[in-house]
Design a protein around this motif. Structure first.
Motif, PDB file in Angstrom:
ATOM      1  N   LEU A  29       0.540  -1.218   0.141  1.00 46.91           N
ATOM      2  CA  LEU A  29      -0.141   0.486  -0.089  1.00 46.91           C
ATOM      3  C   LEU A  29       0.947   1.328  -0.273  1.00 46.91           C
ATOM      4  O   LEU A  29       1.549   1.687   1.358  1.00 46.91           O
ATOM      5  N   GLU A  30       1.075   1.814  -1.166  1.00 48.54           N
ATOM      6  CA  GLU A  30       1.965   3.462  -1.137  1.00 48.54           C
ATOM      7  C   GLU A  30       1.065   3.984  -1.066  1.00 48.54           C
ATOM      8  O   GLU A  30       0.046   5.067  -1.498  1.00 48.54           O
ATOM      9  N   THR A  31       1.200   4.861   0.461  1.00 52.57           N
ATOM     10  CA  THR A  31       0.032   6.012   0.883  1.00 52.57           C
ATOM     11  C   THR A  31       0.749   7.079   0.764  1.00 52.57           C
ATOM     12  O   THR A  31       2.080   7.577   0.665  1.00 52.57           O
ATOM     13  N   SER A  32      -0.378   8.176   1.505  1.00 50.43           N
ATOM     14  CA  SER A  32       0.278   9.665   0.814  1.00 50.43           C
ATOM     15  C   SER A  32       1.619   9.821   2.299  1.00 50.43           C
ATOM     16  O   SER A  32       2.208  11.135   2.254  1.00 50.43           O
ATOM     17  N   LYS A  33       1.452   9.532   3.612  1.00 44.87           N
ATOM     18  CA  LYS A  33       2.276   8.960   4.287  1.00 44.87           C
ATOM     19  C   LYS A  33       3.705   8.287   4.369  1.00 44.87           C
ATOM     20  O   LYS A  33       4.255   8.138   4.970  1.00 44.87           O
ATOM     21  N   GLY A  34       3.779   7.308   3.894  1.00 44.67           N
ATOM     22  CA  GLY A  34       4.525   5.978   3.267  1.00 44.67           C
ATOM     23  C   GLY A  34       4.077   4.378   2.625  1.00 44.67           C
ATOM     24  O   GLY A  34       3.522   4.445   2.656  1.00 44.67           O
ATOM     25  N   VAL A  35       4.880   3.773   2.617  1.00 45.85           N
ATOM     26  CA  VAL A  35       5.063   2.357   2.154  1.00 45.85           C
ATOM     27  C   VAL A  35       4.543   1.718   3.222  1.00 45.85           C
ATOM     28  O   VAL A  35       5.961   1.567   3.796  1.00 45.85           O
ATOM     29  N   ASN A  72      -4.269   4.627  20.178  1.00 48.67           N
ATOM     30  CA  ASN A  72      -4.174   3.197  20.547  1.00 48.67           C
ATOM     31  C   ASN A  72      -5.340   2.091  20.146  1.00 48.67           C
ATOM     32  O   ASN A  72      -5.681   1.701  20.714  1.00 48.67           O
ATOM     33  N   PHE A  73      -6.276   2.555  19.218  1.00 51.55           N
ATOM     34  CA  PHE A  73      -6.729   1.028  18.760  1.00 51.55           C
ATOM     35  C   PHE A  73      -6.678   0.295  17.243  1.00 51.55           C
ATOM     36  O   PHE A  73      -6.034   0.075  16.864  1.00 51.55           O
ATOM     37  N   MET A  74      -7.429   1.546  16.049  1.00 44.13           N
ATOM     38  CA  MET A  74      -7.085   0.715  14.875  1.00 44.13           C
ATOM     39  C   MET A  74      -6.924   2.050  13.800  1.00 44.13           C
ATOM     40  O   MET A  74      -7.078   3.085  14.093  1.00 44.13           O
ATOM     41  N   ILE A  75      -6.850   2.005  12.943  1.00 40.06           N
ATOM     42  CA  ILE A  75      -7.123   2.884  11.380  1.00 40.06           C
ATOM     43  C   ILE A  75      -7.393   2.059  10.728  1.00 40.06           C
ATOM     44  O   ILE A  75      -7.474   0.586  10.700  1.00 40.06           O
ATOM     45  N   ASP A 159       2.383   4.035  12.935  1.00 39.78           N
ATOM     46  CA  ASP A 159       2.116   5.017  13.362  1.00 39.78           C
ATOM     47  C   ASP A 159       1.665   6.396  13.563  1.00 39.78           C
ATOM     48  O   ASP A 159       0.894   7.265  14.093  1.00 39.78           O
ATOM     49  N   ALA A 160       2.644   6.745  12.639  1.00 38.73           N
ATOM     50  CA  ALA A 160       2.665   7.978  11.907  1.00 38.73           C
ATOM     51  C   ALA A 160       0.899   8.711  11.580  1.00 38.73           C
ATOM     52  O   ALA A 160       0.605   9.430  12.159  1.00 38.73           O
ATOM     53  N   ILE A 161       0.072   7.548  11.048  1.00 33.09           N
ATOM     54  CA  ILE A 161      -1.256   8.006  10.932  1.00 33.09           C
ATOM     55  C   ILE A 161      -1.999   7.709  11.570  1.00 33.09           C
ATOM     56  O   ILE A 161      -3.068   8.578  12.072  1.00 33.09           O
ATOM     57  N   ALA A 162      -1.867   7.203  12.674  1.00 37.78           N
ATOM     58  CA  ALA A 162      -2.460   7.529  13.909  1.00 37.78           C
ATOM     59  C   ALA A 162      -1.745   8.353  14.727  1.00 37.78           C
ATOM     60  O   ALA A 162      -3.073   8.609  15.670  1.00 37.78           O
ATOM     61  N   ALA A 163      -1.068   8.717  14.394  1.00 39.96           N
ATOM     62  CA  ALA A 163      -0.555  10.091  15.273  1.00 39.96           C
ATOM     63  C   ALA A 163      -0.928  11.571  15.026  1.00 39.96           C
ATOM     64  O   ALA A 163      -0.927  12.390  15.363  1.00 39.96           O
TER      65      ALA A 163
END
Length: 191
Positions: A29-35, A72-75, A159-163
Protein backbone atom coordinates in the motif's frame (compact mmCIF):
# COMPACT_ATOMS: atom_id res chain seq x y z
CA UNK A 1 19.10 -7.19 23.98
CA UNK A 2 15.67 -5.80 23.13
CA UNK A 3 17.02 -4.26 19.92
CA UNK A 4 18.47 -7.55 18.76
CA UNK A 5 15.16 -9.33 19.39
CA UNK A 6 13.31 -6.73 17.33
CA UNK A 7 15.90 -6.88 14.58
CA UNK A 8 15.73 -10.68 14.63
CA UNK A 9 11.94 -10.57 14.32
CA UNK A 10 12.19 -8.23 11.34
CA UNK A 11 14.72 -10.48 9.66
CA UNK A 12 12.49 -13.51 10.27
CA UNK A 13 9.44 -11.67 8.95
CA UNK A 14 11.27 -10.82 5.73
CA UNK A 15 13.04 -14.18 5.30
CA UNK A 16 12.07 -16.36 2.33
CA UNK A 17 9.89 -19.38 3.05
CA UNK A 18 11.50 -22.71 3.83
CA UNK A 19 11.92 -25.10 0.88
CA UNK A 20 8.61 -26.71 -0.01
CA UNK A 21 6.59 -23.99 1.75
CA UNK A 22 4.62 -21.65 -0.51
CA UNK A 23 5.28 -17.95 -0.08
CA UNK A 24 2.36 -15.95 1.29
CA UNK A 25 0.99 -13.23 -0.96
CA UNK A 26 1.94 -9.67 -0.09
CA UNK A 27 0.30 -6.37 -0.93
CA UNK A 28 2.06 -3.03 -0.96
CA UNK A 29 0.00 0.00 0.00
CA UNK A 30 1.72 3.15 -1.20
CA UNK A 31 0.17 5.87 0.95
CA UNK A 32 0.67 9.62 1.14
CA UNK A 33 2.53 8.95 4.43
CA UNK A 34 4.76 6.11 3.17
CA UNK A 35 4.71 2.45 2.19
CA UNK A 36 2.99 -0.35 4.12
CA UNK A 37 3.50 -3.99 3.10
CA UNK A 38 0.98 -6.56 4.27
CA UNK A 39 1.51 -10.33 4.21
CA UNK A 40 -1.75 -12.23 3.69
CA UNK A 41 -2.90 -15.43 5.43
CA UNK A 42 -4.44 -17.15 2.42
CA UNK A 43 -4.49 -20.56 4.10
CA UNK A 44 -6.39 -19.37 7.18
CA UNK A 45 -8.70 -16.83 5.51
CA UNK A 46 -9.02 -17.93 1.86
CA UNK A 47 -12.28 -16.11 1.00
CA UNK A 48 -11.20 -12.92 2.73
CA UNK A 49 -7.79 -12.89 1.05
CA UNK A 50 -9.33 -13.62 -2.36
CA UNK A 51 -11.77 -10.74 -1.81
CA UNK A 52 -8.99 -8.34 -0.74
CA UNK A 53 -6.74 -9.32 -3.66
CA UNK A 54 -9.65 -8.83 -6.07
CA UNK A 55 -10.08 -5.25 -4.85
CA UNK A 56 -6.31 -4.65 -5.07
CA UNK A 57 -6.01 -6.06 -8.60
CA UNK A 58 -8.98 -4.04 -9.85
CA UNK A 59 -7.42 -0.77 -8.62
CA UNK A 60 -10.32 -0.21 -6.23
CA UNK A 61 -8.13 0.93 -3.33
CA UNK A 62 -6.20 3.49 -5.38
CA UNK A 63 -7.36 6.92 -4.21
CA UNK A 64 -9.18 5.66 -1.11
CA UNK A 65 -8.37 7.17 2.27
CA UNK A 66 -7.91 6.15 5.86
CA UNK A 67 -11.16 7.70 7.04
CA UNK A 68 -11.24 6.46 10.65
CA UNK A 69 -8.30 6.74 13.04
CA UNK A 70 -8.55 5.94 16.73
CA UNK A 71 -5.20 6.20 18.56
CA UNK A 72 -4.22 3.15 20.59
CA UNK A 73 -6.89 1.12 18.76
CA UNK A 74 -6.83 0.99 14.94
CA UNK A 75 -6.73 2.83 11.59
CA UNK A 76 -9.45 2.01 9.02
CA UNK A 77 -9.64 2.57 5.29
CA UNK A 78 -10.47 1.04 1.95
CA UNK A 79 -13.98 2.26 1.29
CA UNK A 80 -14.08 6.04 0.92
CA UNK A 81 -12.66 8.56 -1.52
CA UNK A 82 -11.01 11.81 -0.40
CA UNK A 83 -14.47 13.44 -0.36
CA UNK A 84 -15.54 10.73 2.13
CA UNK A 85 -18.11 9.42 -0.32
CA UNK A 86 -18.56 5.66 0.00
CA UNK A 87 -17.33 3.72 -3.05
CA UNK A 88 -19.55 1.06 -4.63
CA UNK A 89 -18.36 -2.40 -3.57
CA UNK A 90 -19.01 -6.00 -4.42
CA UNK A 91 -21.22 -8.29 -2.37
CA UNK A 92 -20.38 -8.94 1.30
CA UNK A 93 -18.25 -11.98 2.10
CA UNK A 94 -18.56 -14.68 4.78
CA UNK A 95 -16.82 -13.76 8.03
CA UNK A 96 -13.83 -16.06 8.60
CA UNK A 97 -13.06 -14.70 12.11
CA UNK A 98 -13.05 -18.23 13.54
CA UNK A 99 -9.76 -18.98 11.74
CA UNK A 100 -7.62 -18.85 14.90
CA UNK A 101 -5.86 -15.58 14.01
CA UNK A 102 -5.95 -12.89 16.69
CA UNK A 103 -6.36 -9.11 16.45
CA UNK A 104 -2.80 -8.34 17.56
CA UNK A 105 -0.79 -5.17 16.96
CA UNK A 106 0.06 -4.93 13.27
CA UNK A 107 -2.55 -7.41 12.07
CA UNK A 108 -5.01 -6.49 9.33
CA UNK A 109 -8.70 -7.37 9.68
CA UNK A 110 -11.92 -6.76 7.80
CA UNK A 111 -14.25 -4.03 8.98
CA UNK A 112 -17.93 -4.94 9.15
CA UNK A 113 -21.26 -3.72 10.46
CA UNK A 114 -23.25 -5.34 13.29
CA UNK A 115 -24.16 -8.05 10.77
CA UNK A 116 -21.61 -10.90 10.92
CA UNK A 117 -21.24 -11.44 7.15
CA UNK A 118 -21.19 -7.80 6.03
CA UNK A 119 -17.51 -7.12 5.17
CA UNK A 120 -16.81 -5.82 1.66
CA UNK A 121 -13.73 -3.65 1.01
CA UNK A 122 -12.96 -1.83 4.25
CA UNK A 123 -10.15 -3.08 6.43
CA UNK A 124 -8.34 -1.94 9.55
CA UNK A 125 -4.86 -2.27 11.01
CA UNK A 126 -4.66 -2.93 14.74
CA UNK A 127 -2.48 -0.43 16.63
CA UNK A 128 -2.41 -2.66 19.73
CA UNK A 129 -3.59 -6.11 20.75
CA UNK A 130 -7.41 -5.99 20.63
CA UNK A 131 -8.62 -9.33 22.07
CA UNK A 132 -12.19 -8.01 22.35
CA UNK A 133 -12.30 -8.11 18.51
CA UNK A 134 -11.39 -11.82 18.33
CA UNK A 135 -13.85 -14.60 17.57
CA UNK A 136 -15.38 -15.81 20.85
CA UNK A 137 -18.67 -17.42 19.84
CA UNK A 138 -21.55 -17.68 17.34
CA UNK A 139 -23.59 -14.56 18.19
CA UNK A 140 -23.04 -11.33 16.21
CA UNK A 141 -21.50 -9.70 19.31
CA UNK A 142 -19.09 -12.61 19.90
CA UNK A 143 -18.29 -13.49 16.30
CA UNK A 144 -15.43 -11.02 15.94
CA UNK A 145 -13.51 -9.47 13.08
CA UNK A 146 -11.60 -11.59 10.58
CA UNK A 147 -7.83 -11.16 10.69
CA UNK A 148 -6.40 -11.98 7.26
CA UNK A 149 -2.87 -10.54 7.29
CA UNK A 150 -0.19 -8.60 9.09
CA UNK A 151 2.06 -5.65 8.42
CA UNK A 152 5.58 -6.87 7.63
CA UNK A 153 6.97 -3.48 6.57
CA UNK A 154 5.91 0.06 7.37
CA UNK A 155 4.48 -0.19 10.88
CA UNK A 156 6.11 3.20 11.48
CA UNK A 157 3.87 4.54 8.69
CA UNK A 158 0.82 3.03 10.40
CA UNK A 159 1.89 4.70 13.66
CA UNK A 160 2.41 8.04 11.84
CA UNK A 161 -1.14 7.82 10.49
CA UNK A 162 -2.40 7.04 14.00
CA UNK A 163 -0.65 10.17 15.32
CA UNK A 164 -2.56 12.56 13.03
CA UNK A 165 -5.14 14.66 14.92
CA UNK A 166 -8.75 13.76 14.11
CA UNK A 167 -12.12 15.43 14.22
CA UNK A 168 -15.53 15.56 12.55
CA UNK A 169 -15.76 15.69 8.76
CA UNK A 170 -18.32 14.73 6.14
CA UNK A 171 -20.80 12.18 7.45
CA UNK A 172 -18.60 11.31 10.45
CA UNK A 173 -19.00 13.00 13.86
CA UNK A 174 -15.40 12.17 14.87
CA UNK A 175 -12.20 10.18 14.20
CA UNK A 176 -11.50 11.53 10.68
CA UNK A 177 -7.85 12.57 10.22
CA UNK A 178 -7.57 16.34 9.72
CA UNK A 179 -4.79 15.58 7.20
CA UNK A 180 -6.10 13.35 4.41
CA UNK A 181 -4.11 10.11 4.17
CA UNK A 182 -4.60 8.53 0.76
CA UNK A 183 -3.77 5.07 -0.55
CA UNK A 184 -2.13 6.24 -3.76
CA UNK A 185 -1.65 2.73 -5.15
CA UNK A 186 -2.18 -0.82 -3.93
CA UNK A 187 -0.28 -3.58 -5.74
CA UNK A 188 0.23 -7.31 -5.28
CA UNK A 189 3.91 -8.13 -4.84
CA UNK A 190 5.30 -11.30 -6.35
CA UNK A 191 5.73 -13.91 -3.60
Amino acid sequence: MIGSVVIGAVILAMAPPAPGVAAKPRVQLETSKGVIVVELEEEKAPKTVANFLSYVRSGFYDGTVFHRVIPNFMIQGGGMGADLARKTTGAPIPNEAGNGLKNLRGTVAMARTAEVDSATSQFFINLRDNPHLDHRGPTPREFGYCVFGRVVQGMEVVDAIAAIPTGPRGPFPSDVPVETVTILKAVVLAP
